[in-house]
Design an enzyme around this catalytic site. Structure first.
Site, mmCIF file in Angstrom:
data_model
loop_
_atom_site.group_PDB
_atom_site.id
_atom_site.type_symbol
_atom_site.label_atom_id
_atom_site.label_comp_id
_atom_site.label_asym_id
_atom_site.label_seq_id
_atom_site.Cartn_x
_atom_site.Cartn_y
_atom_site.Cartn_z
ATOM 1 N N ILE A 72 37.242 -73.999 -83.600
ATOM 2 C CA ILE A 72 36.043 -73.493 -82.906
ATOM 3 C C ILE A 72 35.006 -72.917 -83.872
ATOM 4 O O ILE A 72 33.922 -72.520 -83.475
ATOM 5 C CB ILE A 72 36.426 -72.426 -81.853
ATOM 6 C CG1 ILE A 72 37.241 -71.290 -82.478
ATOM 7 C CG2 ILE A 72 37.175 -73.071 -80.701
ATOM 8 C CD1 ILE A 72 37.554 -70.155 -81.517
ATOM 9 N N GLU A 122 33.968 -72.873 -88.449
ATOM 10 C CA GLU A 122 34.349 -73.218 -89.826
ATOM 11 C C GLU A 122 33.345 -72.639 -90.798
ATOM 12 O O GLU A 122 32.133 -72.811 -90.634
ATOM 13 C CB GLU A 122 34.418 -74.741 -89.977
ATOM 14 C CG GLU A 122 35.106 -75.189 -91.246
ATOM 15 C CD GLU A 122 35.528 -76.651 -91.194
ATOM 16 O OE1 GLU A 122 35.963 -77.170 -92.245
ATOM 17 O OE2 GLU A 122 35.415 -77.278 -90.123
ATOM 18 N N ALA A 175 37.174 -70.253 -94.586
ATOM 19 C CA ALA A 175 38.141 -70.185 -93.493
ATOM 20 C C ALA A 175 37.751 -71.093 -92.336
ATOM 21 O O ALA A 175 36.586 -71.466 -92.177
ATOM 22 C CB ALA A 175 38.265 -68.749 -92.998
ATOM 23 N N VAL A 204 38.385 -71.293 -87.989
ATOM 24 C CA VAL A 204 38.809 -70.491 -86.843
ATOM 25 C C VAL A 204 39.299 -71.448 -85.767
ATOM 26 O O VAL A 204 38.581 -72.374 -85.369
ATOM 27 C CB VAL A 204 37.670 -69.605 -86.303
ATOM 28 C CG1 VAL A 204 38.157 -68.801 -85.099
ATOM 29 C CG2 VAL A 204 37.158 -68.674 -87.391
ATOM 30 N N ASP A 208 26.996 -55.654 -93.035
ATOM 31 C CA ASP A 208 26.409 -56.970 -92.780
ATOM 32 C C ASP A 208 26.113 -57.137 -91.286
ATOM 33 O O ASP A 208 26.453 -58.155 -90.683
ATOM 34 C CB ASP A 208 27.339 -58.085 -93.265
ATOM 35 C CG ASP A 208 26.636 -59.441 -93.353
ATOM 36 O OD1 ASP A 208 25.385 -59.461 -93.416
ATOM 37 O OD2 ASP A 208 27.328 -60.482 -93.337
ATOM 38 N N LYS A 267 24.069 -58.023 -88.193
ATOM 39 C CA LYS A 267 23.005 -58.962 -87.834
ATOM 40 C C LYS A 267 23.427 -59.645 -86.531
ATOM 41 O O LYS A 267 24.611 -59.628 -86.168
ATOM 42 C CB LYS A 267 22.798 -59.998 -88.949
ATOM 43 C CG LYS A 267 24.062 -60.777 -89.319
ATOM 44 C CD LYS A 267 23.813 -61.711 -90.481
ATOM 45 C CE LYS A 267 25.106 -62.416 -90.902
ATOM 46 N NZ LYS A 267 24.890 -63.329 -92.050
ATOM 47 N N ASN A 321 26.557 -61.763 -86.275
ATOM 48 C CA ASN A 321 27.865 -61.098 -86.309
ATOM 49 C C ASN A 321 28.113 -60.233 -85.073
ATOM 50 O O ASN A 321 29.044 -59.440 -85.035
ATOM 51 C CB ASN A 321 27.992 -60.230 -87.568
ATOM 52 C CG ASN A 321 28.202 -61.076 -88.813
ATOM 53 O OD1 ASN A 321 28.636 -62.221 -88.725
ATOM 54 N ND2 ASN A 321 27.883 -60.527 -89.968
ATOM 55 N N ASP A 339 33.259 -59.810 -87.974
ATOM 56 C CA ASP A 339 33.088 -60.090 -89.405
ATOM 57 C C ASP A 339 32.948 -58.824 -90.246
ATOM 58 O O ASP A 339 31.846 -58.421 -90.644
ATOM 59 C CB ASP A 339 31.897 -61.011 -89.641
ATOM 60 C CG ASP A 339 31.958 -61.664 -91.031
ATOM 61 O OD1 ASP A 339 32.775 -61.212 -91.866
ATOM 62 O OD2 ASP A 339 31.208 -62.613 -91.267
ATOM 63 N N THR A 359 22.836 -59.327 -95.451
ATOM 64 C CA THR A 359 21.907 -60.436 -95.242
ATOM 65 C C THR A 359 20.485 -59.939 -95.521
ATOM 66 O O THR A 359 20.073 -58.920 -94.962
ATOM 67 C CB THR A 359 22.032 -60.960 -93.796
ATOM 68 O OG1 THR A 359 23.388 -61.406 -93.605
ATOM 69 C CG2 THR A 359 21.081 -62.103 -93.534
#
Length: 232
Positions: free
Chosen positions: A17, A19, A23, A25, A134, A136, A139, A152, A172
């Site tokens: 679901i 990538e 990693a 997911v 991070d 945003k 996330n 994240d 970011t």
């Protein structure tokens, strides 16, 4: 012929679901409870190659510490000879970013609701000495009821004995606080709050307050905005 689903302990593993660079997911189901979960799959060889061992350990430690309704929950961590599996809450509503792209700016009531959930969850993180670094819309996930879920924690920082300031420049660019760019150290909590402010601006306006095609110009604008606030 029916495809046999792969098993990982009590989990029945299904489709990919998501990538990223390091990693994949996978969607999975807990066969004991029927609960749907997301499994982040990391190859040990990739972790060693990119010297990410401490980062992964830190991310797992942090996710064990921060337990909040508006934070993606860590269920458990499994490992094989070649891979590490991080089993997390499966969040079905997609990213807040996609909603902003689809709708543009949100209504004041909806923006307020998301912002309140974000601030409540970040206050919880800070109370545990955890700084996300991070934040945003990409996330920030949404569950089936439309509630916010922070995800994240890969760039997050944990407190260190006797260390008050953080020095790693990360995050970011459009959401990073001016002091993070200064190389003189910064308060992780204040940097997160700045990012929350940028997110609120995007929710209300539908676009970023600082957006340039090249990073040097973008960083100059961010630094200048800080000077303007100080002058005021």
């Amino acid at each position: 012929m029916k495809k046999v689903k792969r098993k990982l302990g009590k989990y029945e593993v299904g489709r990919t679901i998501g990538e990223g660079t390091f990693a994949k997911v996978k969607f999975a189901r807990n066969t004991e409870t029927g609960e749907n979960v997301a499994i982040k799959v990391l190859a040990k060889s990739t972790i060693l190659k990119h010297r990410m061992v401490e980062q992964i350990k830190r991310e797992i430690s942090i996710m064990k510490i921060v337990r909040h309704p508006c934070i993606v929950q860590l269920h458990e961590v499994l490992a094989s000879q070649t891979k590490i599996y991080i089993i997390q809450e499966f969040v079905t509503g997609g990213e807040l970013f996609d909603k902003i792209v689809h709708l543009g700016r949100l209504s004041e009531d909806e923006a307020r609701r998301y912002f309140q959930q974000l601030i409540d969850a970040i206050a919880h993180c800070h109370s545990k000495g955890v700084y996300h670094r991070d934040l945003k819309p990409e996330n920030l996930l949404l569950d089936f009821q439309g509630n916010l879920k922070i995800s994240d924690f890969g760039l997050s920082a944990l407190p260190q004995q006797g260390v008050e300031l953080l020095y790693t420049t990360c995050g970011t660019p459009n959401y990073v606080a001016p002091e993070v760019l200064s190389n003189r150290g910064y308060d992780g909590a204040a940097a997160d709050v700045w990012s929350c402010g940028i997110i609120l601006y995007v929710l209300m306006a539908g676009y970023l307050p600082f957006e340039e095609t090249d990073l040097p110009t973008l960083y100059t604008k961010v630094r200048c905005s800080n000077h303007a606030f100080v002058m005021c």
